[in-house]
Scaffold this active site. Structure first.
Site, PDB file in Angstrom:
ATOM      1  N   HIS A  40      -0.732   0.134  -9.959  1.00 15.01           N
ATOM      2  CA  HIS A  40      -1.921  -0.893  -9.170  1.00 15.01           C
ATOM      3  C   HIS A  40      -1.901  -1.748  -9.903  1.00 15.01           C
ATOM      4  CE1 HIS A  40      -3.407  -1.331  -4.741  1.00 15.01           C
ATOM      5  NE2 HIS A  40      -3.704  -2.624  -5.081  1.00 15.01           N
ATOM      6  N   GLU A  54      -4.159   7.146  -4.318  1.00 11.75           N
ATOM      7  CA  GLU A  54      -4.414   6.776  -5.356  1.00 11.75           C
ATOM      8  C   GLU A  54      -5.528   7.296  -6.397  1.00 11.75           C
ATOM      9  OE1 GLU A  54      -4.133   2.714  -5.976  1.00 11.75           O
ATOM     10  OE2 GLU A  54      -1.841   2.357  -5.079  1.00 11.75           O
ATOM     11  N   ARG A 108       0.600  -1.153   0.365  1.00 12.17           N
ATOM     12  CA  ARG A 108      -0.023   0.175  -0.327  1.00 12.17           C
ATOM     13  C   ARG A 108       1.024   1.368   0.408  1.00 12.17           C
ATOM     14  NH1 ARG A 108      -3.451  -2.811  -1.836  1.00 12.17           N
ATOM     15  NH2 ARG A 108      -5.679  -2.969  -0.810  1.00 12.17           N
TER      16      ARG A 108
HETATM   17  C1  DGY Z   1      -5.840  -6.126  -2.587  1.00  9.30           C
HETATM   18  O1  DGY Z   1      -6.326  -6.741  -3.175  1.00  9.30           O
HETATM   19  O2  DGY Z   1      -5.448  -4.991  -1.586  1.00  9.30           O
HETATM   20  C2  DGY Z   1      -4.242  -5.667  -4.016  1.00  9.30           C
HETATM   21  O3  DGY Z   1      -4.160  -4.847  -3.896  1.00  9.30           O
HETATM   22  C3  DGY Z   1      -5.371  -5.294  -5.114  1.00  9.30           C
HETATM   23  O4  DGY Z   1      -4.903  -4.933  -6.338  1.00  9.30           O
END
Ligand code: DGY
Length: 323
Positions: A289, A271, A242
């Site tokens: 992402h 984002e 993240r």
């Molecule tokens: C998640 O599932 O948390 C991922 O970041 C999606 O790509």
């Protein structure tokens, strides 16, 4: 409100076709064929007539949003493993069931981590730019020399499922694995790795640092200026977890002042409105992402979310219940 004997489920975003087909077969589904990000007031209005919501990480389920959800909505099944977009205490207080999709995207995320580790280490972005812009004048002995993975130390911050999948691949690349987290993990013998309880000790062992922590208020800006400074000169940082785990200011400074060798980033704070100062940095490989973005994995995530909805509406405990 549609009249149906089947529960009504709102899918907030367009999902892979096999997932939408299964959703529409088992439920009265409200789909989003244009894949428009629903403004919260619109989402809440549609939610008046639904029993459950299949949401994604782009739907910010803050305490006020959860409090405003109509009483009819009983479950939020997020199409993601990360659930930092959902306030779990608020959901618990409201009696809302919340589920996620752990495990479904482990391999895809580990693979993209290596795309970024290799891409950052081998200067893929600079090479592509040179080629596509017509600047390549031919092979040269000193052109775009990067770094190898083999024989280097890979530091993993957060040795959960994805961290371990990255470690396994790191071993295959001939790397020595070091990790840091709240506690040592009981790892299989085929996954030798050195645990460092102390972050400074850990960071000093990272030729490559790959971040795989959950985003929580405690881990926000974990990679701050102090920790960037503790990395060895020339270290390479990769983040596929993240964006808010990294303090952008500190990472950008480390990349531009020469302390860090390179970075590979798939996730960003705020984002899609990322810190624009990343864009011109040549030693940063940037992806939008895409960690879980394979057909196989996006379908698996959807099916996992549906398994959770199915269990809930069958009166059973969903396998991936967070609240
Ligand atoms: C998640 O599932 O948390 C991922 O970041 C999606 O790509």
């Amino acid at each position: 409100m549609a009249s149906s004997s089947k529960p009504i489920i709102l899918a907030t975003r367009k999902l892979p076709q096999p997932v939408e087909e299964r959703l529409s077969g088992a439920y009265e589904a409200i789909l989003n064929p244009d894949d428009r990000q629903l403004p919260i007031d619109e989402l809440l209005r549609i939610a008046e007539g639904v029993d459950g919501i299949l949401c994604t990480l782009t739907d910010k389920m803050t305490p006020p949003v959860i409090a405003a959800l109509p009483a009819r909505v009983k479950i939020l099944a997020t199409f993601s493993v990360g659930y930092d977009h959902i306030d779990i205490p608020a959901a618990k207080a409201r009696g809302l069931v919340v589920t996620n999709t752990p495990g479904a995207l482990t391999d895809a995320t580990a693979e993209i981590t290596f795309l970024l580790l290799l891409g950052a280490a081998r200067r893929a972005y600079e090479g592509e730019t040179m080629l596509r812009s017509g600047q390549w004048t031919g092979w040269a002995p000193t052109q775009l020399m990067g770094r190898q993975l083999h024989g280097k130390r890979l530091g993993i911050a957060g040795m959960g499922r994805i961290g371990q999948a990255v470690a396994k691949r790191g071993l295959a690349f001939g790397m020595a694995i070091h990790y840091h987290g709240r506690r040592a993990v009981d790892l299989p013998t085929e996954l030798p790795a050195t645990f460092h309880a102390d972050d400074a000790d850990f960071l000093a062992h990272c030729d490559y640092l790959s971040i795989h922590m959950a985003s929580t208020p405690e881990t926000r800006h974990w990679l701050n200026a102090r920790r960037v400074g503790l990395l060895p000169q020339g270290a390479i940082v990769v983040n596929t977890a993240r964006g808010d785990l990294v303090h952008d200011e500190a990472l950008i400074e480390g990349l531009t002042n020469g302390h860090l060798g390179a970075a590979g980033l798939d996730v960003f704070a705020g984002e899609p409105n990322i810190d624009a100062r990343y864009l011109p940095i040549p030693n940063a490989m940037l992806l939008p992402h895409l960690g879980s973005a394979t057909v196989q994995t996006r379908c698996a995530m959807g099916f996992r979310a549906l398994d959770n909805l199915d269990a809930y509406f069958a009166g059973k405990a969903p396998g991936d219940k967070l609240a």
